[in-house]
Write a protein that holds these residues in place. Sequence first.
Motif, PDB file in Angstrom:
ATOM      1  N   UNK A  24      34.522 -27.198  56.144  1.00  0.00           N
ATOM      2  CA  UNK A  24      35.181 -26.092  55.444  1.00  0.00           C
ATOM      3  C   UNK A  24      35.883 -26.523  54.154  1.00  0.00           C
ATOM      4  N   UNK A  25      36.078 -27.821  53.984  1.00  0.00           N
ATOM      5  CA  UNK A  25      36.737 -28.311  52.779  1.00  0.00           C
ATOM      6  C   UNK A  25      38.249 -28.193  52.814  1.00  0.00           C
ATOM      7  N   UNK A  26      38.802 -27.793  53.941  1.00  0.00           N
ATOM      8  CA  UNK A  26      40.252 -27.675  54.139  1.00  0.00           C
ATOM      9  C   UNK A  26      40.549 -27.980  55.610  1.00  0.00           C
ATOM     10  N   UNK A  27      41.820 -28.185  55.928  1.00  0.00           N
ATOM     11  CA  UNK A  27      42.200 -28.359  57.323  1.00  0.00           C
ATOM     12  C   UNK A  27      42.101 -27.012  58.026  1.00  0.00           C
ATOM     13  N   UNK A  28      41.365 -26.979  59.130  1.00  0.00           N
ATOM     14  CA  UNK A  28      41.154 -25.740  59.873  1.00  0.00           C
ATOM     15  C   UNK A  28      41.581 -25.928  61.320  1.00  0.00           C
ATOM     16  N   UNK A  29      41.960 -24.830  61.919  1.00  0.00           N
ATOM     17  CA  UNK A  29      42.370 -24.831  63.329  1.00  0.00           C
ATOM     18  C   UNK A  29      41.670 -23.681  64.030  1.00  0.00           C
ATOM     19  N   UNK A  30      41.708 -23.720  65.345  1.00  0.00           N
ATOM     20  CA  UNK A  30      41.147 -22.619  66.118  1.00  0.00           C
ATOM     21  C   UNK A  30      41.834 -21.334  65.713  1.00  0.00           C
ATOM     22  N   UNK A  31      41.059 -20.319  65.487  1.00  0.00           N
ATOM     23  CA  UNK A  31      41.620 -19.043  65.079  1.00  0.00           C
ATOM     24  C   UNK A  31      41.428 -17.977  66.129  1.00  0.00           C
ATOM     25  N   UNK A  32      41.839 -16.792  65.783  1.00  0.00           N
ATOM     26  CA  UNK A  32      41.662 -15.644  66.659  1.00  0.00           C
ATOM     27  C   UNK A  32      40.634 -14.681  66.073  1.00  0.00           C
ATOM     28  N   UNK A  33      40.035 -15.080  64.948  1.00  0.00           N
ATOM     29  CA  UNK A  33      39.033 -14.234  64.308  1.00  0.00           C
ATOM     30  C   UNK A  33      37.969 -15.114  63.668  1.00  0.00           C
ATOM     31  N   UNK A  34      36.880 -14.478  63.265  1.00  0.00           N
ATOM     32  CA  UNK A  34      35.805 -15.197  62.598  1.00  0.00           C
ATOM     33  C   UNK A  34      36.258 -15.597  61.197  1.00  0.00           C
ATOM     34  N   UNK A  35      35.592 -16.607  60.675  1.00  0.00           N
ATOM     35  CA  UNK A  35      35.869 -17.071  59.314  1.00  0.00           C
ATOM     36  C   UNK A  35      34.560 -17.252  58.578  1.00  0.00           C
ATOM     37  N   UNK A  36      34.650 -17.320  57.274  1.00  0.00           N
ATOM     38  CA  UNK A  36      33.460 -17.500  56.451  1.00  0.00           C
ATOM     39  C   UNK A  36      33.165 -18.987  56.281  1.00  0.00           C
ATOM     40  N   UNK A  37      31.911 -19.331  56.497  1.00  0.00           N
ATOM     41  CA  UNK A  37      31.428 -20.674  56.201  1.00  0.00           C
ATOM     42  C   UNK A  37      30.484 -20.529  55.010  1.00  0.00           C
ATOM     43  N   UNK A  38      30.944 -21.025  53.858  1.00  0.00           N
ATOM     44  CA  UNK A  38      30.164 -20.907  52.629  1.00  0.00           C
ATOM     45  C   UNK A  38      29.137 -22.024  52.528  1.00  0.00           C
ATOM     46  N   UNK A  39      27.939 -21.650  52.073  1.00  0.00           N
ATOM     47  CA  UNK A  39      26.872 -22.607  51.817  1.00  0.00           C
ATOM     48  C   UNK A  39      26.797 -22.960  50.339  1.00  0.00           C
TER      49      UNK A  39
END
Length: 164
Positions: A24-39
């Motif tokens: 993701x290019x940033x620090x990410x954690x488990x969320x409660x919703x979907x997120x965008x994964x950019x190509x």
Amino acid sequence: MNKLLVSALGNKDSGKSYTWNTLFGVTVRTGKKKRRLYFNDCEYVTVFLISGSPEERKKYVGNLMIAEPRIVLCSTQYCESSKKTFSYFIENEYSLFVHWLNPGYSDLDRPYFDYLGIMNWLLSQQSLVGIRSGKLEAKPRVDEIKEYIYGWAKSRNLIINECE
């Protein structure tokens, strides 16, 4: 199958979360919703992330999920109970793409034997399994994961192009 699990499997501190952070290019954690994964600048797909492994958190993966996302990225601890996590996805008709970080970042400088038999078990479930070193730079393995997700999602018309 029309749902995909991408798993980073490894020992504690093997580089599982670092894999997702690099993706993701940033620090990410488990969320409660979907997120965008950019190509790229325009194309992305929505994913659901479980960064801290259910095994390390001592939680059932089904309790961490939202309503059946099409693509799930999930850290998985190399331990016997990981079969319970993988079984959840198999029972819910997900295809499995697994990178075993062996050796992991904090492991000894040699690969470990699969003493739990997880690789053979996963392969018997028609999963795709790769062994990648968590000690090497993350970008090549993350690029491989991203390319796999892109191809899988493209063939199912899941890629969203916000530049059109």
